[in-house]
Structures are given as C-alpha cells and as structure tokens.
Enzyme design. Sequence first.
Site, mmCIF file in Angstrom:
data_model
loop_
_atom_site.group_PDB
_atom_site.id
_atom_site.type_symbol
_atom_site.label_atom_id
_atom_site.label_comp_id
_atom_site.label_asym_id
_atom_site.label_seq_id
_atom_site.Cartn_x
_atom_site.Cartn_y
_atom_site.Cartn_z
ATOM 1 N N ALA A 72 52.967 -45.853 48.918
ATOM 2 C CA ALA A 72 51.923 -46.860 48.706
ATOM 3 C C ALA A 72 51.992 -47.838 49.865
ATOM 4 C CB ALA A 72 52.141 -47.571 47.374
ATOM 5 N N LEU A 75 48.034 -48.636 54.291
ATOM 6 C CA LEU A 75 47.410 -48.718 55.610
ATOM 7 C C LEU A 75 47.949 -49.837 56.487
ATOM 8 C CD1 LEU A 75 43.631 -47.973 54.845
ATOM 9 C CD2 LEU A 75 45.324 -46.438 55.829
ATOM 10 N N CYS A 133 39.568 -45.073 50.585
ATOM 11 C CA CYS A 133 39.956 -46.483 50.566
ATOM 12 C C CYS A 133 39.100 -47.211 49.540
ATOM 13 C CB CYS A 133 39.725 -47.132 51.929
ATOM 14 S SG CYS A 133 40.673 -46.406 53.254
ATOM 15 N N LYS A 168 37.537 -37.147 55.766
ATOM 16 C CA LYS A 168 38.783 -36.779 55.087
ATOM 17 C C LYS A 168 38.657 -37.104 53.599
ATOM 18 C CE LYS A 168 43.774 -37.261 55.065
ATOM 19 N NZ LYS A 168 44.961 -37.668 55.815
ATOM 20 N N THR A 196 46.329 -37.711 49.665
ATOM 21 C CA THR A 196 47.369 -37.680 48.623
ATOM 22 C C THR A 196 46.775 -37.722 47.216
ATOM 23 O OG1 THR A 196 47.540 -40.063 48.859
ATOM 24 C CG2 THR A 196 49.132 -38.748 50.063
ATOM 25 N N GLY A 246 48.196 -30.581 53.059
ATOM 26 C CA GLY A 246 48.793 -30.858 51.750
ATOM 27 C C GLY A 246 49.972 -29.946 51.546
ATOM 28 N N GLY A 268 51.951 -33.231 57.022
ATOM 29 C CA GLY A 268 52.208 -34.631 56.702
ATOM 30 C C GLY A 268 53.664 -34.948 56.448
HETATM 31 C C1 LIG Z 1 53.714 -42.217 54.343
HETATM 32 C C2 LIG Z 1 52.313 -41.653 54.385
HETATM 33 C C3 LIG Z 1 51.284 -42.398 54.964
HETATM 34 C C4 LIG Z 1 49.973 -41.895 55.002
HETATM 35 N N1 LIG Z 1 48.996 -42.633 55.626
HETATM 36 C C5 LIG Z 1 47.736 -42.113 55.746
HETATM 37 C C6 LIG Z 1 46.727 -42.816 56.470
HETATM 38 O O1 LIG Z 1 46.969 -43.891 57.026
HETATM 39 N N2 LIG Z 1 45.478 -42.261 56.543
HETATM 40 C C7 LIG Z 1 45.195 -41.050 55.976
HETATM 41 O O2 LIG Z 1 44.060 -40.575 56.087
HETATM 42 N N3 LIG Z 1 46.136 -40.352 55.303
HETATM 43 C C8 LIG Z 1 47.402 -40.857 55.177
HETATM 44 N N4 LIG Z 1 48.369 -40.125 54.508
HETATM 45 C C9 LIG Z 1 48.015 -38.823 53.903
HETATM 46 C C10 LIG Z 1 48.408 -37.653 54.803
HETATM 47 O O3 LIG Z 1 47.740 -37.712 56.045
HETATM 48 C C11 LIG Z 1 48.106 -36.313 54.114
HETATM 49 O O4 LIG Z 1 46.725 -36.236 53.847
HETATM 50 C C12 LIG Z 1 48.845 -36.139 52.793
HETATM 51 O O5 LIG Z 1 50.131 -36.714 52.873
HETATM 52 C C13 LIG Z 1 48.983 -34.674 52.368
HETATM 53 O O6 LIG Z 1 49.762 -33.925 53.280
HETATM 54 P P1 LIG Z 1 51.338 -33.620 53.101
HETATM 55 O O7 LIG Z 1 51.534 -33.091 51.714
HETATM 56 O O8 LIG Z 1 51.653 -32.646 54.185
HETATM 57 O O9 LIG Z 1 52.035 -34.936 53.277
HETATM 58 C C14 LIG Z 1 49.682 -40.616 54.445
HETATM 59 C C15 LIG Z 1 50.726 -39.870 53.869
HETATM 60 C C16 LIG Z 1 52.024 -40.353 53.847
HETATM 61 C C17 LIG Z 1 53.113 -39.520 53.230
#
Ligand SMILES: Cc1cc2nc3c(=O)[nH]c(=O)nc-3n(C[C@H](O)[C@H](O)[C@H](O)COP(=O)(O)O)c2cc1C
Lengths: 305, 244
Positions: A72, A75, A133, A168, A196, A246, A268
Amino acid sequence: MGKVNTKVDLLGIELDNPIIPASGTFGYGYEFAELYDINILGTFSFKGTTKDPRFGNPTPRIAECPAGMINAVGLQNPGVEKVVEEELPRLAKCFNKKVMANVGGFSVDEYVYTAKKLDACDQVGWLEINISCPNVHGGGVNFGSYPDSAAEIIAAVKKEVKKPVIAKLSPNVTDIVAIAKAVEAAGADGISLINTLLGMRINLNTRKPIIANKMGGFSGSAILPVAVRMVYQVANAVSIPVIGMGGVTTAEDVLELMMAGATAVEVGAANLIDPYASRDIVLDLPRVMEKYRINDINEIIGGCK
Amino acid sequence: MKQSLFEIIENRPLTDSVMLMRLKGDTSDITGPGQFVNIKLDGLFLRRPISVCDCQGDVLTLIYKVVGKGTEVMKNMTCGKLDILTGLGNGYDMTKCGNSVLVIGGGVGVPPMYMLARLLREEGKKVTAILGFNTKAEIFYEEEFKALGCETLVATADGSYGTKGFVTDAMKDLSYDYFYTCGPEPMLKAVYNATPVSGQFSFEERMGCGFGACMGCSCKTLYGNKRICKEGPVLEKEEIIWEK
Ligand SMILES: Cc1cc2nc3c(=O)[nH]c(=O)nc-3n(C[C@H](O)[C@H](O)[C@H](O)COP(=O)(O)O)c2cc1C
Ligand SMILES: Cc1cc2nc3c(=O)[nH]c(=O)nc-3n(C[C@H](O)[C@H](O)[C@H](O)COP(=O)(O)OP(=O)(O)OC[C@H]3O[C@@H](n4cnc5c(N)ncnc54)[C@H](O)[C@@H]3O)c2cc1C
Ligand code: FES
C-alpha cells in the site's frame, strides 16, 4: 542458443525480448543498473509518476502473503517535474533504450498534465496509464472500476499526446472485457494487465490490519492464474496489443502469458525478492523456448485457443 | 549490495527465544556497523531483514529473536546455505562522535551495537554500553561487551538484574559526548527525549525489498523522505520526525 528469435514489436518499437520490469518494482532503473547492465531488458516501466510529489500512505505498507505480498505504497514519487529534470537524465547514463512511463493521477486533468510532460521526453517510448487510482472528484472510486471513467481518462490523454498510450487495467472489476473494450474504443493503443488485486491481512496478536491503510494491492506468484485468465479474456476481445503481467517469476510464466495473448510481459514483485529476476528470465528465455520447440517467440502470441 | 550464498557454521540459542547464527561467505559488501542483511528462506515470499551483529573476515554473525514464521525456520537450521543480500543500509557514521561514546541497545537492538562498539574500541574510544532487557532471563551479550573493554550497564524492566527500569534510567548520571542507539521505537523515543546530546538512531520498518526498489519502507525526516532500507536504517537525531 542464439538461434531463437526473442524480438517482438511493441507498438512500433522493437524490443530485443518481451521482458519488462513492472512499474513500482524497478524504481527509476538505476538501483538495478548498479547490479547488472539493464540494457539486457526489453525495456522497463518506471515508478508510477503523478503531477505533484507524493509521500504515499502511512507505514507499515508492506505485508507478506503465501506466495505473494500486499503493498500500500500509495504512489510515492518525486512528481513529474523532478522525474523529468532528475530521474530521466540519471537513467540516461545507464539505459539507452526507450523506457515506459507509468502515469498516475487523481483527476482527469492530473493524468493529462503528467502524460503531456512525459510525452515530451525523448527517452520515453510509451505511456502506460495506471487507471487504478481513486478519483478525488468522484468519491474516491477508482477510475479503472467502470468502463465510462476508464474511457474518459484514456480519451483525454490520447487527445494530448503523440506517443502510444497503454491503458493499465485493474483486475478488481466484475467484467474486465467491458473495461478493455471501453479503453480500446477511447483510443488506447494497447492494454496492460493486471494491476494488483485488492487484499488485506490481519495481525492475530493485535487483531488489527497489518497494513496501516488496512487494504493494499496483492501481487506475486500467487496471482499468475488470475493474470493468465484475464489476459486470455481481454486478448480475445480486443484487437490492440496486450501486455501481460501478474505473478511472473520464470521464463515459463512468460510463455504462458504470451500463449494467453500477451505481446510482452511485465515482471513485478519478483524483482523485489531477487534483484536479478528480470535479467535471469531474459537469459533463460532461449533455453525454455528451445525446450518447447519455439523458434520465434511471435509464433506463440495468442497461441492458446 | 551483493547477493550470495552463505554457509551456516553455527546456530545456537543465547536465551529462550534469541538465537545466534554464524555464517561464512562473501562479506565484501558489508562496509560498516549498523548495516543489515536480507535473508531468503524456503517457502516464504519476502526476505527477512536482520542487522549485522558482527563481521570479521568472511564470518558474519547475526542475532535474532524467534517471533514468527521466518525466524522459526532459521531457528531449526543446523547446516546448509542461505541466499543473503548483504551491504544494505547506510550504517552508523563513526566519524561524528567524540572520544567518549554511549551505545544503547534494547532487546534485539543490542546486536548491531556490538560491531559498532568493537570498532569504536579499536579506534581507542571510551565506550559505555547500556543494554536493556525485560527480565534477567532475556539478557545476552553482557560479557561480550565487557570483553571489548566497554563499561557495560544492564537495565531490566522488572528489576531482576542491574538497574531497575529502562535504558534511560541507566543513562541518567553518565557523561558522554555522543551516542548511538537501536531498539524498539518507544525506547528510541525515550532516549531521544532523555538527553540533550546528539546521536544516531537505527529504525525498523516492514520491507518489500530491502534495497531501495519498492518504496515500502519510507519515512519522513526533516531532511526529506528517506527509505529506511537505503538512506536508513540509521538516522541522525536532528532529522527525526516522530509520527507514531
Ligand atoms: C511495491 C509495488 C509497487 C507498485 N507500484 C505501482 C505503480 O506505481 N504503478 C502501477 O501501475 N503499478 C504498480 N504496481 C503493480 C505492478 O506493476 C504489477 O502490476 C503487479 O504487481 C502485478 O505483477 P506481479 O505479480 O509480478 O508483482 C506495484 C506493485 C508493487 C509490488
Ligand atoms: C533493518 C532491520 C534490522 C533488523 N535487525 C534485527 C536483528 O538484528 N535481530 C532481530 O531479531 N530482528 C531484527 N529485525 C526484525 C526482524 O526483521 C523481524 O523480527 C523478522 O523479519 C520477523 O520475521 P518472522 O518471519 O519471524 O515474523 P513474521 O511475523 O512471521 O513475519 C511476517 C512479515 O513481517 C515482517 N516483520 C515482522 N516483524 C518485523 C519487524 N520487527 N521489522 C520488520 N519487519 C518485520 C517479516 O519480515 C515478514 O515479512 C530487524 C528489522 C529491520 C527492518
Ligand atoms: S524495502 Fe523496498 S524500498 Fe525499502
């Protein structure tokens, strides 16, 4: 080795391979550039950037889950001015490819403002618009939760920028296909998903949420099947390219998302656990392609029927 | 930062719930006291951050309290290799102190003070160590600090050993020109308020990565936003903003 083709075209720009570290898990690149040459990547999506600087949510803002994590962060970023003046020049010293700019916002005007500033940067190849957002003028409901508000942002941004716009999408919706079709109709050049999944954990001792903000975004290997399903549904419903993400941790996961319909794949949370994860997936991809008798990675995109 | 495999060469209890683990491996990125390492454990998604208690040659010493899933896994390891990120965090700045230094550790905040005290003693400084615990049964490392040549004071909350009360009670009549501390946040805050002297504090936060990539561990300071894992865990007294 070396015989297989890993190159893909992403909206007019050729990527050496389809591997893209995902926004929020790769900073602005240079932390990882201290560890390895990040030019080995297809590209990467930088930290979600907003009009104004943000600290984000109160801590604790990380919680562990079985095969994943909740974040959490909210941003946290230095604001688009500083990104353009400081982060991008710093990145230029270690990355000579086009980078994907990830844009966040809390009103249509903010999205447009930030997207325009980043559109003007030479280093930026694509604008990835994070529509998950909350809308401060709309009672805090996420823009990405409804087809109309999702389309409104994409249409507004699209009008003002020249670079390809990638919407996205949030997985926290009842009908992902309806949202995908709405952003396509609004002019999106591509779609990336999934962001997420909304999640929560409780500390059994204190009987309180672990995360100060109570809820946060769940990601990591556990969510791969959800991503595969949603990429499959969306890729079969739209005619613009889809970027899948994901739960990706291996080159096999990359192939799976591509067979589901992804043209490229973002990685990610895996980068946070193993800082070399994205590089290792790139290095392992040719071996895994050979194993499944794939000569050209393009031949498997959407190959699952 | 470096990612490498460390071999467990020792893992033994110091108290009912606190363990000492010694590992052998590439320690070249550990540049000073107050840094931490981040440990990958089988079956758990996130790594576990643990302070460097000491590092000499290729031997790394960690002291950890068994509080949950990860530390329980660590407790039961007798041999084998661990995937560890080393060289994380800024560590204590040893150039800022004078000749008479106080090091204050509470509970599992004691371990990082050990390497610091050792290096300060090697520089010939006069070091007084205050170690705070809840009860006599929880005390560890008192003899080790004494062996470094530190004047060593122990405070227990229940008065079962040493000064009755908190580390701040043991600090009262001491004279020193700088201090370093690590421990639970309420203790850090009490130390902050107990002395006009300047010093450095080491903080904890829940971490996603431990190396500056996720923004999970940020805090606000008077010098701007900082990541506990990167620009911390050590902050200077003058920059701290108490939020909680
Ligand atoms: C710590 C963290 C910060 C994230 N910050 C952003 C962000 O600033 N903008 C965004 O579009 N997605 C953000 N995400 C989402 C990731 O880009 C991705 O869509 C999501 O984590 C799923 O992929 P994963 O399972 O490989 O982590 C964030 C994810 C994590 C874990
Ligand atoms: C920079 C730093 C240095 C540390 N040094 C030491 C040390 O030298 N000795 C020691 O005993 N402990 C230390 N800790 C605390 C240690 O990280 C936690 O006790 C440990 O992560 C608990 O893991 P677990 O799986 O047993 O607990 P669980 O409760 O099962 O862990 C669940 C999740 O919460 C996280 N977590 C739980 N407690 C803490 C905490 N206090 N701080 C940060 N994350 C936490 C875990 O890392 C994990 O991601 C340090 C923490 C930080 C941030
Ligand atoms: S834990 Fe990821 S930035 Fe500090």
